[in-house]
Write an enzyme that holds these catalytic residues in place. Sequence first.
Site, PDB file in Angstrom:
ATOM      1  N   HIS A  68       0.847  -1.204   0.000  1.00 42.80           N
ATOM      2  CA  HIS A  68       0.000   0.000   0.000  1.00 42.80           C
ATOM      3  C   HIS A  68       0.882   1.252   0.000  1.00 42.80           C
ATOM      4  O   HIS A  68       0.735   2.145  -0.836  1.00 42.80           O
ATOM      5  CB  HIS A  68      -0.891  -0.053   1.246  1.00 42.80           C
ATOM      6  CG  HIS A  68      -1.662   1.200   1.528  1.00 42.80           C
ATOM      7  ND1 HIS A  68      -3.036   1.231   1.552  1.00 42.80           N
ATOM      8  CD2 HIS A  68      -1.264   2.472   1.802  1.00 42.80           C
ATOM      9  CE1 HIS A  68      -3.445   2.461   1.832  1.00 42.80           C
ATOM     10  NE2 HIS A  68      -2.386   3.240   1.994  1.00 42.80           N
ATOM     11  N   GLU A  69       1.830   1.272   0.945  1.00 43.65           N
ATOM     12  CA  GLU A  69       2.660   2.456   1.125  1.00 43.65           C
ATOM     13  C   GLU A  69       3.606   2.660  -0.055  1.00 43.65           C
ATOM     14  O   GLU A  69       3.849   3.774  -0.494  1.00 43.65           O
ATOM     15  CB  GLU A  69       3.441   2.309   2.428  1.00 43.65           C
ATOM     16  CG  GLU A  69       3.672   3.581   3.164  1.00 43.65           C
ATOM     17  CD  GLU A  69       2.433   4.432   3.245  1.00 43.65           C
ATOM     18  OE1 GLU A  69       2.547   5.632   2.933  1.00 43.65           O
ATOM     19  OE2 GLU A  69       1.344   3.930   3.590  1.00 43.65           O
ATOM     20  N   HIS A  72       1.966   4.378  -2.997  1.00 42.02           N
ATOM     21  CA  HIS A  72       1.924   5.842  -2.832  1.00 42.02           C
ATOM     22  C   HIS A  72       3.240   6.444  -3.322  1.00 42.02           C
ATOM     23  O   HIS A  72       3.275   7.411  -4.071  1.00 42.02           O
ATOM     24  CB  HIS A  72       1.821   6.220  -1.350  1.00 42.02           C
ATOM     25  CG  HIS A  72       0.459   6.105  -0.744  1.00 42.02           C
ATOM     26  ND1 HIS A  72      -0.647   6.705  -1.277  1.00 42.02           N
ATOM     27  CD2 HIS A  72       0.038   5.483   0.386  1.00 42.02           C
ATOM     28  CE1 HIS A  72      -1.692   6.452  -0.502  1.00 42.02           C
ATOM     29  NE2 HIS A  72      -1.302   5.712   0.508  1.00 42.02           N
TER      30      HIS A  72
HETATM   31 ZN   LIG Z   1      -2.170   5.236   2.339  1.00 39.30          ZN
END
Ligand SMILES: [Zn+2]
Length: 373
Positions: A68-69, A72
């Site tokens: 997820h990170e 980004h």
């Molecule tokens: Zn996030």
Amino acid sequence: MLRGGIPIGRLFGISLRLNYSWFIVFALVTWSLADNYFPAQFPSWSGGTSLIAGIVTSLLFFGSVLAHELMHSLVAKAQGIPVHSITLFIFGGVSQMSEEPKRPKDELRMALAGPLTSLALGVVFWAIFYSVGTGSQFLRAIAYWLGLINIFLAVFNMIPGFPLDGGRVLRSIIWWRTGNLRRATRTASNIGRGVGFLFIFGGVFFIFQGLWLNGLWIILIGWFLENAAVGSYRQVALQDTLQGHTVGEVMTRDCPETPPDLTIERLVNEYILASGRRCFPVTTNGRILGLVTLHNVRAVPRLDWPRKTVEEVMTPLNALKSVSPGDDLSAVLGILTDEDINQVIVVENGAIVGDIGRDNLLSFIKLRGELGV
Ligand SMILES: [Zn+2]
């Protein structure tokens, strides 16, 4: 709270760190899965099977948060925003970027990349759950829980309170409508604080219902959100104050050179007190070895002043970061924060012309605050 972390490696040129809270989370997740969730779902499993399932699931959960990170950060990098490190904490991570996105569209893409990754992972894990036969109960059990947690991550992160992803989405929309990043950040972070307080009240409510552990968790999340919202706004406001001003305006100029074998005692008496300067390049035959500052001197006990030399206490050249007089002050703040250092040297045409540190930035901000400009 967001900054502390143990480095665990690098991926795509981004250094990855683990916040200490992660070890608690890892232990709690493993324990509650192995001791509670799996035994309740699968009474036939042995304690060992439940424990292994708990550990494997926790590790994959960790991988999911990391993915997820990382998404980004990769979208940020694709948009030209440098990402130095990612710190993973309780239910997500914080990407350390020294710049804010330049356009609302960039921020929107960046913000959505994480929750979309979690959603996709959730779908993949549930697809595994539905496609493997009932024979492989172990795999099904893990896949089901991971599907659930990833969809929870997607939904939780879309709560519209800055600095959560949903808050960033909201900020980018307000920013796009008003053209004012600072105002957009203020609105989004106020909503973030509101969400934080709602969590805290909710947690207190749970505690009154006798659900102690759930209540405490929710209070902790709320407290964390409230803090993060305030901190993020301050950060943006600070960037805003510094932006458009150059290093040349506030740097300390005229740093007298010192020889490497000079003792601290003599440095203090003959250089610092005599000149009132705060930074001293250490040179030998016109070659710069490093920089000694008041900060380095303060770190040496008074008794050692007659024995220690500047070469022993200076910051060596290879550990020094440099900027140029025309650089933006907000970029300096970014470097000081990212590298966790107190000052950088100012270099022009290959020569050290001064230095700039946290104290220069602080007095700049303080002065402007007092004058109200
Ligand atoms: Zn996030």
